[in-house]
Design a protein around this motif. Structure first.
Motif, mmCIF file in Angstrom:
data_model
loop_
_atom_site.group_PDB
_atom_site.id
_atom_site.type_symbol
_atom_site.label_atom_id
_atom_site.label_comp_id
_atom_site.label_asym_id
_atom_site.label_seq_id
_atom_site.Cartn_x
_atom_site.Cartn_y
_atom_site.Cartn_z
ATOM 1 N N GLN A 222 0.837 -1.208 0.000
ATOM 2 C CA GLN A 222 0.000 0.000 0.000
ATOM 3 C C GLN A 222 0.879 1.267 0.000
ATOM 4 O O GLN A 222 0.595 2.233 -0.708
ATOM 5 N N ILE A 223 1.948 1.216 0.805
ATOM 6 C CA ILE A 223 2.882 2.347 0.855
ATOM 7 C C ILE A 223 3.562 2.523 -0.496
ATOM 8 O O ILE A 223 3.720 3.641 -0.996
ATOM 9 N N LEU A 224 3.973 1.391 -1.098
ATOM 10 C CA LEU A 224 4.627 1.429 -2.418
ATOM 11 C C LEU A 224 3.699 2.068 -3.460
ATOM 12 O O LEU A 224 4.149 2.860 -4.297
ATOM 13 N N THR A 225 2.413 1.746 -3.390
ATOM 14 C CA THR A 225 1.439 2.313 -4.339
ATOM 15 C C THR A 225 1.378 3.843 -4.208
ATOM 16 O O THR A 225 1.332 4.567 -5.211
ATOM 17 N N LYS A 226 1.405 4.323 -2.966
ATOM 18 C CA LYS A 226 1.365 5.784 -2.751
ATOM 19 C C LYS A 226 2.597 6.468 -3.338
ATOM 20 O O LYS A 226 2.501 7.524 -3.974
ATOM 21 N N HIS A 227 3.775 5.861 -3.118
ATOM 22 C CA HIS A 227 4.996 6.449 -3.664
ATOM 23 C C HIS A 227 4.987 6.438 -5.192
ATOM 24 O O HIS A 227 5.457 7.382 -5.829
ATOM 25 N N LYS A 228 4.424 5.364 -5.768
ATOM 26 C CA LYS A 228 4.363 5.298 -7.234
ATOM 27 C C LYS A 228 3.354 6.302 -7.791
ATOM 28 O O LYS A 228 3.560 6.866 -8.875
ATOM 29 N N GLN A 229 2.273 6.539 -7.035
ATOM 30 C CA GLN A 229 1.321 7.587 -7.447
ATOM 31 C C GLN A 229 2.010 8.948 -7.482
ATOM 32 O O GLN A 229 1.818 9.735 -8.409
ATOM 33 N N ALA A 230 2.812 9.208 -6.440
ATOM 34 C CA ALA A 230 3.550 10.474 -6.390
ATOM 35 C C ALA A 230 4.520 10.576 -7.562
ATOM 36 O O ALA A 230 4.640 11.635 -8.204
ATOM 37 N N TYR B 113 13.271 12.399 -5.839
ATOM 38 C CA TYR B 113 12.750 12.246 -4.472
ATOM 39 C C TYR B 113 11.832 11.021 -4.375
ATOM 40 O O TYR B 113 11.984 10.180 -3.477
ATOM 41 N N SER B 114 10.871 10.892 -5.332
ATOM 42 C CA SER B 114 9.907 9.794 -5.248
ATOM 43 C C SER B 114 10.567 8.444 -5.543
ATOM 44 O O SER B 114 10.206 7.422 -4.941
ATOM 45 N N MET B 115 11.564 8.418 -6.458
ATOM 46 C CA MET B 115 12.242 7.149 -6.743
ATOM 47 C C MET B 115 13.067 6.675 -5.544
ATOM 48 O O MET B 115 13.207 5.470 -5.309
ATOM 49 N N CYS B 116 13.611 7.614 -4.777
ATOM 50 C CA CYS B 116 14.299 7.256 -3.527
ATOM 51 C C CYS B 116 13.334 6.555 -2.581
ATOM 52 O O CYS B 116 13.656 5.530 -1.971
ATOM 53 N N ASN B 117 12.126 7.112 -2.441
ATOM 54 C CA ASN B 117 11.121 6.544 -1.547
ATOM 55 C C ASN B 117 10.650 5.173 -2.041
ATOM 56 O O ASN B 117 10.422 4.253 -1.244
ATOM 57 N N ILE B 118 10.498 5.010 -3.364
ATOM 58 C CA ILE B 118 10.133 3.701 -3.930
ATOM 59 C C ILE B 118 11.226 2.683 -3.614
ATOM 60 O O ILE B 118 10.954 1.543 -3.214
ATOM 61 N N LYS C 146 17.616 -1.367 -5.969
ATOM 62 C CA LYS C 146 18.842 -0.827 -6.559
ATOM 63 C C LYS C 146 18.553 -0.089 -7.863
ATOM 64 O O LYS C 146 19.113 0.977 -8.130
ATOM 65 N N LYS C 147 17.639 -0.645 -8.678
ATOM 66 C CA LYS C 147 17.304 -0.018 -9.960
ATOM 67 C C LYS C 147 16.753 1.395 -9.749
ATOM 68 O O LYS C 147 17.195 2.352 -10.391
ATOM 69 N N TYR C 148 15.799 1.549 -8.803
ATOM 70 C CA TYR C 148 15.201 2.863 -8.565
ATOM 71 C C TYR C 148 16.202 3.820 -7.905
ATOM 72 O O TYR C 148 16.208 5.020 -8.192
ATOM 73 N N ALA C 149 17.049 3.289 -7.010
ATOM 74 C CA ALA C 149 18.050 4.134 -6.360
ATOM 75 C C ALA C 149 19.053 4.664 -7.373
ATOM 76 O O ALA C 149 19.472 5.836 -7.308
ATOM 77 N N GLU C 150 19.454 3.810 -8.324
ATOM 78 C CA GLU C 150 20.401 4.244 -9.356
ATOM 79 C C GLU C 150 19.783 5.314 -10.261
ATOM 80 O O GLU C 150 20.446 6.266 -10.657
ATOM 81 N N LYS C 151 18.490 5.149 -10.599
ATOM 82 C CA LYS C 151 17.804 6.165 -11.402
ATOM 83 C C LYS C 151 17.746 7.499 -10.654
ATOM 84 O O LYS C 151 17.996 8.563 -11.213
#
Length: 752
Positions: free
Chosen positions: A294-302, A317-322, A336-341
Motif C-alpha cells: 500500500q505504501i509502495l502504491t502511494k509512492h508510485k502515485q507520487a 525524491y519519489s524514486m528514492c522513496n520507492i 537498486k534499480k530505482y536508487a540508481e535512477k
C-alpha cells in the motif's frame, strides 16, 4: 503516371496542407507569435489571451502594450507564455534603443526574471542564475525594487539545492528585507518559509518551526491557500524528524486536503510521499507485505504525478522513496534499480540532498549484497554531500566578520571622501572672502558689526551661564524629590508583591500552569489571587482594577482584601456568591466619606477548580473564561451564551461573565451568576485581563485585539505551559516594539 492524374493528386495535397494549417495555427497578426494551436489551450487561458491581446491591439501607448504582455505571461498556465516572454524582451529592447526610459527597463527586468524561472524548471541552472542576476542588476540600475525580491528568492532556492547554504540564507534574508519594505505580505511569508527550510536541512528544528509558524500566520491572514498548504507540509516534516508522527500525519492530511481543493498536483505528490514515508518508518522493520505494498502504491502515485509534470527534483525524491519501500519488501534488485535512477537524475541537476539520499540507499544494498567496495564508495559520497550541506555553517562566523570588516572599510573610505569634499568647499569659500576683503570700507563695517555681535554674544553667554546654574540647582532638587517618590513606589511594589500568591503556593496547586504578569508601571492595577479549599479544590482569580500605576495599585489592595474577607470570614466557596460579597465590601469601603463620589472597582474572572471531579465553577465581572480542548472531547453543561471557535486541531470555549463590574456603577445591582462546567484531562483554562489584547503595535500601530490573542492560544496549545508563556511574552514584546505599553498585563493558564 498520366498528367491528368498527377494534377489531381497535386491539387489534393495542396488542399490538405491548407486545411491542416488553417485548423492548427492561430492568426499571427492578432496572436503575435508563430505556431499557436488554440486547441491546446484551456478555456481560461484562451479567454485570458484573447482579452489581453484585444487590449494590446487597441492601445496606442507602448507602456500599455508591455503591461498587457506582462499580465499575460504571469497569469497564463500554458507554456506558450515563454514565446510571449520572448516578445516582451524583444519589444522592451527595441523601445530602450529608441528612448532609454526606466519603465521599459522595468519590463525587460521582468522578462529576464521570467526566463530565470523557465530555465530553472528545465534544469538549466546556469542560464537560470544568469537571467535572475540580469533582472536584479537592471532593477538596481533603475532603482526599482519590484522584481528584485522574487529573483533573490529564486536564487536562494537554487543555491540551497546546490548545497551552498550560507549563500542561500543571504539571498533569502535580502529578499525578506525588501519585501517588508514593500509590505508584500505574501512574499514575506515565502521568504520566511525559505529561511525555515534552510534551518530544517541544518537540523535546527526549533528555529525552522518558528519561521514556518510566522509564515503560516501571515499566509492565513494575507496569503493564498497554496501557501498555507505548503507550510502545513513543512511543519509536518519537522514533526516527522522529531518522531511526533501523529502530529506530522495530521499536518500532512491538512496539506493534502487544501492541495486537492485547489488542484495543485505537485503539492499533493510531495505531501503524499512524506505521509507514506512515516507509515514506512512506523513498521519498525516488520515484514507486513500488505501494508508495504500500500505504501509502495502511494509512492508510485507520487512518482507518476512528478513524471507528468516533468519535475526531475520530484522524480529523484519519489524514486528514492520507492527504492526504500522495495528494500523493506526484500526486493533488492528493484530497490537498486530505482536508487540508481534517482542517483543519476540527482547528479544531473546537481542537488546534494537528493544525491546523499540515493547514495545512502545504494550503500545499504551493497552491504546486503556483500559488495563492500561499492558500499565504501557510496558511504564516502554520502559524507561528501553531507559536508557540502552543513559545513558552511562552520564558516559562518568567519564570513560574518569579513562582511563586518568590509563594511567598516567602506564606511571609513566614504567618510574620508566626504571630509575631502568639505575641505575643498571651505577653501573655495575662503577664497571668495579674501576677494571681498579688497573693499576696505565693507571690511571695516564688517569688523565693527562683528565687534557688536561679539559683545552681545558675550553678554548672552554670561546670562545663560547664570541661568544654567539656577536650572542645575532646580534639577538637583527635582531629582531628589523624584528619587524619594520612586523609592516610595518601589517599596509599594514590595508590599503589592507580598499580597500576591507565593511561588510555593502556585507550584503546589498549579502543577502544570503559568502566570504572565507584566505591570505597565512599577506597581500595577492588575493582580492574580489563589485560595485552596478542601476536596482537591482551589479558587483562582485574575482581576483588573480601575487605572494602573499608583492609583490602580491602591484600588487593587482594597479589592484583594475584599476577596480574602469574602472567603475567609464568610466561608464562601461559590464564585458568584464570592463576587456578590466582594462587591458589597468594595462599595462600603469607597462610600465611607460622602464628600467624594468614588466609583472605582474592578473587572474579574474567578474559578473554583475541582481536580478530583474535573469540574469548573466560573463567575465573571465583565471578564470571560477561555477553555481549550485538544482531545475532541465534548464539554458539557455550557451556558447558552457560550461562544465556540474551532481551528488548529482545537476547540476554544468562551464563557462570558456578567456585564457589570465589582463596584458602584448603577443603583440596580444584579447577583453574579455561577456557571458549572464539566472538563476533561489535558483541557486548558485561561484567565486574563484586557491589557494583552489592548496593546498597540505591529507594522501599522494597531490594537492586537482578542481575535489575535485567541489565535495565539489555539496555535500554541500543543506546547508545554511554560513554553506557551514564553511564546505569549515573545509575541507581545515583538508586537509592542518601540511603542509604550498601554496597560497592565496578566494572563494565567492552567492545564488539567
Amino acid at each position: 503516371m498520366c498528367k491528368k492524374h498527377f494534377l489531381v493528386f497535386l491539387t489534393f495535397i495542396v488542399f490538405l496542407l491548407q486545411n491542416i494549417g488553417a485548423q492548427t495555427f492561430a492568426d499571427k497578426s492578432f496572436y503575435l507569435i508563430d505556431s499557436l494551436d488554440l486547441k491546446t489551450l484551456t478555456e481560461k487561458d484562451k479567454v485570458l489571451i484573447d482579452t489581453l491581446l484585444q487590449e494590446y491591439h487597441e492601445s496606442k501607448e507602448d507602456t500599455s502594450k508591455l503591461n498587457c504582455l506582462n499580465v499575460l505571461i504571469s497569469e497564463c498556465d500554458n507554456e506558450i507564455w515563454v514565446q510571449y516572454n520572448n516578445l516582451l524582451i524583444t519589444k522592451s529592447k527595441q523601445l530602450i534603443n529608441k528612448e532609454s526610459k526606466n519603465i521599459y527597463k522595468k519590463h525587460l527586468a521582468s522578462g529576464y526574471n521570467n526566463y530565470g524561472f523557465y530555465y530553472y524548471n528545465n534544469d538549466n541552472i546556469t542560464k537560470a542564475i544568469s537571467n535572475f542576476e540580469k533582472a536584479i542588476q537592471l532593477s538596481v540600475e533603475i532603482d526599482d525594487l519590484a522584481v528584485i525580491p522574487t529573483a533573490l528568492n529564486n536564487l536562494g532556492y537554487i543555491f540551497k539545492q546546490q548545497g551552498d547554504v550560507l549563500k542561500a540564507l543571504e539571498y533569502y534574508h535580502r529578499s525578506l528585507k525588501i519585501n517588508r519594505e514593500l509590505n508584500e505580505q505574501e512574499e514575506v511569508a515565502l521568504s520566511l518559509n525559505n529561511i525555515g527550510s534552510i534551518y530544517y536541512y541544518q537540523k535546527e528544528y526549533e528555529k525552522a518551526i518558528n519561521y514556518y509558524r510566522d509564515a503560516l500566520m501571515i499566509e492565513k491572514e494575507h496569503g493564498s491557500k497554496k501557501g498555507v498548504a505548503r507550510l502545513y507540509s513543512n511543519i509536518g516534516s519537522i514533526y516527522k524528524e522529531q518522531n511526533k508522527n501523529t502530529l506530522a500525519i495530521d499536518y500532512f492530511n491538512q496539506s493534502i486536503k487544501i492541495y486537492t481543493e485547489i488542484g495543485y498536483s505537485k503539492g499533493i505528490a510531495t505531501s503524499l510521499s512524506k505521509k507514506a514515508s512515516i507509515e514506512l518508518s512506523e513498521l519498525n522493520g516488520e515484514n507486513d507485505v500488505k501494508t508495504l505494498n500500500q505504501i509502495l502504491t502511494k509512492h508510485k502515485q507520487a512518482y507518476e504525478i512528478f513524471n507528468e509534470l516533468d519535475d526531475n527534483e520530484g522524480r529523484a525524491y519519489s524514486m528514492c522513496n520507492i527504492s526504500l519501500t522495495l528494500e523493506a519488501l526484500k526486493d533488492f534488485t528493484g530497490a537498486k534499480k530505482y536508487a540508481e535512477k534517482s542517483f543519476r537524475i540527482a547528479k544531473e541537476i546537481g542537488y546534494p540532498e537528493s544525491i546523499k539520499s540515493a547514495a545512502n540507499i545504494l550503500k545499504n544494498i551493497a552491504v546486503i549484497k556483500k559488495d563492500f567496495e561499492e558500499a565504501y564508495l557510496m558511504q564516502e559520497l554520502f559524507y561528501q554531500m553531507q559536508d557540502s550541506i552543513s559545513s558552511e555553517s562552520v564558516k559562518e562566523v568567519t564570513i560574518q566578520k569579513q562582511y563586518q570588516y568590509e563594511y567598516q572599510k567602506k564606511f571609513i573610505k566614504d567618510s574620508l571622501a566626504t571630509a575631502e569634499a568639505e575641505k575643498i568647499k571651505d577653501l573655495k569659500y575662503n577664497q571668495e572672502i579674501k576677494q571681498q576683503q579688497t573693499y576696505v570700507l565693507v571690511g571695516f563695517i564688517g569688523l565693527l558689526l562683528m565687534g557688536i555681535v561679539a559683545l552681545v554674544i558675550y553678554r548672552g553667554y554670561r546670562l545663560k551661564k547664570k541661568s544654567n546654574y539656577q536650572l542645575e540647582e532646580k534639577n538637583k532638587l527635582i531629582e531628589e524629590k523624584n528619587k524619594e517618590i520612586t523609592d516610595s513606589i518601589t517599596y509599594a511594589k514590595r508590599i503589592q508583591e507580598a499580597i500576591l500568591p507565593a511561588n510555593s503556593l502556585l507550584n503546589k496547586h498549579l502543577i502544570d500552569g503559568f502566570v504572565l504578569y507584566k505591570p505597565k508601571d512599577i506597581v500595577a492595577g492588575d493582580f492574580y489571587w489563589m485560595h485552596p479549599l478542601e476536596n482537591d479544590t482551589v479558587l483562582i482569580a485574575v482581576a483588573d482594577c480601575t487605572g494602573h500605576g499608583v492609583p490602580g495599585a491602591m484600588v487593587s489592595v482594597v479589592c484583594h482584601h475584599a476577596l480574602n474577607r469574602s472567603v475567609r470570614e464568610y466561608n464562601l466557596t461559590e464564585p458568584g456568591l464570592i463576587l456578590d460579597k466582594t462587591r458589597e465590601f468594595v462599595i462600603d469601603t469607597f462610600a465611607q466619606n460622602n464628600e467624594f463620589n468614588v466609583r472605582d472597582g474592578m473587572d474579574i474572572a474567578i474559578c473554583a477548580i475541582n481536580y478530583k471531579n474535573q469540574t469548573v465553577q466560573f463567575s465573571g465581572a465583565n471578564n470571560p473564561l477561555y477553555i481549550l480542548s485538544t482531545n475532541n472531547n465534548t464539554i458539557s453543561s455550557l451556558p447558552i451564551s457560550c461562544k465556540i471557535e474551532e481551528g488548529y486541531n482545537t476547540v476554544l470555549y468562551e464563557i462570558k461573565g456578567d456585564k457589570q463590574p465589582i463596584g458602584s456603577y448603577t443603583n440596580e445591582l444584579s447577583p453574579f451568576k455561577t456557571h458549572t462546567i464539566s472538563i476533561h484531562k489535558n483541557d486548558m483554562i485561561y484567565l486574563f485581563t484586557d491589557g494583552y489584547a489592548d496593546q498597540f503595535g505591529g507594522e501599522k500601530g494597531k490594537k492586537l485585539k482578542y481575535k489575535t490573542f485567541k489565535k495565539l492560544l489555539m496555535l500554541n496549545c500543543t506546547q508545554k505551559m511554560d513554553d506557551q508563556k514564553n511564546l505569549l511574552n515573545k509575541f507581545f514584546n515583538e508586537w509592542k516594539g518601540d511603542m509604550e505599553q498601554v496597560d497592565d498585563v496578566c494572563v494565567l493558564g492552567i492545564k488539567i
